[in-house]
Write a protein that holds these residues in place. Structure first.
Motif: not given
Length: 63
Positions: A12, A15-16
């Motif tokens: 995550d 991705r951020r």
């Protein structure tokens, strides 16, 4: 080259990193599945990369 880097951030978090950089029409496809941390990435190991893909970008594995 011998384990010069490691992947310790979560999927995550990877991705951020690019949230603010994508154009409105671009997407970031996550093709990794369930990715565990890799404390040593050696030659011939598949490691996460970000590559251009159709319609945007792909988070995938490559050797």
């Amino acid at each position: 080259m011998c384990n010069l880097y490691a992947q310790t951030k979560s999927q995550d978090a990877m991705r951020r990193v690019f949230d603010g950089l994508l154009e409105p029409e671009e997407v970031l496809d996550d093709l990794l599945g369930n990715l565990a941390p890799m404390l040593g990435i050696y030659p011939d190991y598949a490691a996460p990369i970000l590559r251009a893909g159709p319609g945007g970008w792909q988070l995938a594995r490559a050797r």
